[in-house]
Design a protein around this motif. Structure first.
Motif, PDB file in Angstrom:
ATOM      1  N   ASN A  21      40.196 -63.463 -41.456  1.00 49.91           N
ATOM      2  CA  ASN A  21      40.178 -62.739 -42.370  1.00 49.91           C
ATOM      3  C   ASN A  21      39.067 -62.094 -42.437  1.00 49.91           C
ATOM      4  O   ASN A  21      37.758 -62.684 -42.756  1.00 49.91           O
ATOM      5  CB  ASN A  21      40.303 -63.800 -43.474  1.00 49.91           C
ATOM      6  CG  ASN A  21      40.015 -63.240 -45.072  1.00 49.91           C
ATOM      7  OD1 ASN A  21      39.619 -62.097 -45.140  1.00 49.91           O
ATOM      8  ND2 ASN A  21      40.718 -63.597 -45.948  1.00 49.91           N
TER       9      ASN A  21
ATOM     10  N   GLU B 229      42.512 -67.723 -47.217  1.00 51.71           N
ATOM     11  CA  GLU B 229      42.279 -66.679 -48.670  1.00 51.71           C
ATOM     12  C   GLU B 229      42.924 -65.209 -48.064  1.00 51.71           C
ATOM     13  O   GLU B 229      42.055 -64.271 -48.641  1.00 51.71           O
ATOM     14  CB  GLU B 229      40.917 -66.709 -49.042  1.00 51.71           C
ATOM     15  CG  GLU B 229      40.492 -68.124 -49.508  1.00 51.71           C
ATOM     16  CD  GLU B 229      39.138 -68.204 -49.942  1.00 51.71           C
ATOM     17  OE1 GLU B 229      38.934 -67.362 -50.985  1.00 51.71           O
ATOM     18  OE2 GLU B 229      38.382 -68.855 -49.642  1.00 51.71           O
TER      19      GLU B 229
ATOM     20  N   LYS C  76      36.783 -62.436 -46.192  1.00 53.21           N
ATOM     21  CA  LYS C  76      36.280 -63.666 -46.401  1.00 53.21           C
ATOM     22  C   LYS C  76      35.447 -64.238 -45.222  1.00 53.21           C
ATOM     23  O   LYS C  76      34.739 -65.250 -45.176  1.00 53.21           O
ATOM     24  CB  LYS C  76      37.355 -64.892 -46.809  1.00 53.21           C
ATOM     25  CG  LYS C  76      37.938 -64.421 -48.023  1.00 53.21           C
ATOM     26  CD  LYS C  76      37.050 -64.369 -49.425  1.00 53.21           C
ATOM     27  CE  LYS C  76      37.641 -64.268 -50.786  1.00 53.21           C
ATOM     28  NZ  LYS C  76      36.903 -64.703 -51.656  1.00 53.21           N
ATOM     29  N   ARG C  77      35.574 -63.559 -43.925  1.00 59.78           N
ATOM     30  CA  ARG C  77      35.205 -64.108 -42.598  1.00 59.78           C
ATOM     31  C   ARG C  77      35.566 -65.369 -42.315  1.00 59.78           C
ATOM     32  O   ARG C  77      34.511 -66.081 -42.069  1.00 59.78           O
ATOM     33  CB  ARG C  77      33.511 -63.484 -42.680  1.00 59.78           C
ATOM     34  CG  ARG C  77      33.388 -62.291 -42.665  1.00 59.78           C
ATOM     35  CD  ARG C  77      31.831 -61.801 -42.309  1.00 59.78           C
ATOM     36  NE  ARG C  77      30.844 -62.453 -42.761  1.00 59.78           N
ATOM     37  CZ  ARG C  77      30.079 -62.189 -43.712  1.00 59.78           C
ATOM     38  NH1 ARG C  77      30.373 -60.883 -44.522  1.00 59.78           N
ATOM     39  NH2 ARG C  77      29.087 -62.823 -44.341  1.00 59.78           N
ATOM     40  N   SER C  78      36.599 -65.853 -42.662  1.00 63.52           N
ATOM     41  CA  SER C  78      37.155 -67.008 -42.082  1.00 63.52           C
ATOM     42  C   SER C  78      38.246 -66.947 -40.935  1.00 63.52           C
ATOM     43  O   SER C  78      38.844 -65.935 -40.941  1.00 63.52           O
ATOM     44  CB  SER C  78      37.861 -67.756 -43.433  1.00 63.52           C
ATOM     45  OG  SER C  78      38.975 -67.007 -43.677  1.00 63.52           O
TER      46      SER C  78
END
Length: 148
Positions: A113, A82, A116-118
């Motif tokens: 990211n 995202e 979004k902390r992904s």
């Protein structure tokens, strides 16, 4: 949140340090949540598994060592993570007994990211990068010729 680590003992981790890797990291698929621990005054950080205290990876900002490092992130990875605007790239480092022999994996960067902390380790296809590029005292000319 407090976490237990093998190397640093108990650490207080803030929510914004936690990244979710939906598919884990190749070879560590059961570890899906990691804390990004920045080392003060340097280009290094650690990615510490929240599922397994014995799993952590030394990371570095690849642009510090290879300023011309670049790659095209596939659209499917952008969508999965995202990513809209902000993205952080880190690469795994292997420290050798002789520090001059330490290497960085430019073929499979860790893409994060921060909104979004992904995160995901992305293997670059059709690339001249390798899993072991010298970390210290490497000339850009040597790198461009595909040397380690």
């Amino acid at each position: 949140m407090n976490i237990e680590t093998l190397t640093w003992g108990t650490l207080d981790i803030k929510d914004e340090q936690i990244y979710h890797f939906p598919k884990g990291i190749p070879g560590f698929e059961d570890d899906i949540d990691f804390a990004l621990i920045t080392v003060e005054d340097g280009p290094f950080s650690y990615l510490q598994s929240l599922q397994n205290q014995s799993v952590s990876f030394l990371l570095s900002d690849p642009f510090v060592f290879y300023p011309t490092y670049e790659f095209q992130l596939p659209e499917s990875d952008k969508e999965e993570l995202e990513i809209a605007d902000l993205v952080n790239v880190r690469c795994m480092v292997t420290i050798k007994e002789e520090l001059e022999s330490s290497t960085v994996n430019l073929l499979a960067p860790i893409v994060l990211n921060p909104v979004k902390r992904s995160g995901k380790q992305v293997v670059l296809h059709n690339s001249n990068y390798q899993t072991r590029h010298g970390l210290w005292n490497v000339s850009q000319d040597h790198f461009e010729k595909g040397g380690e």
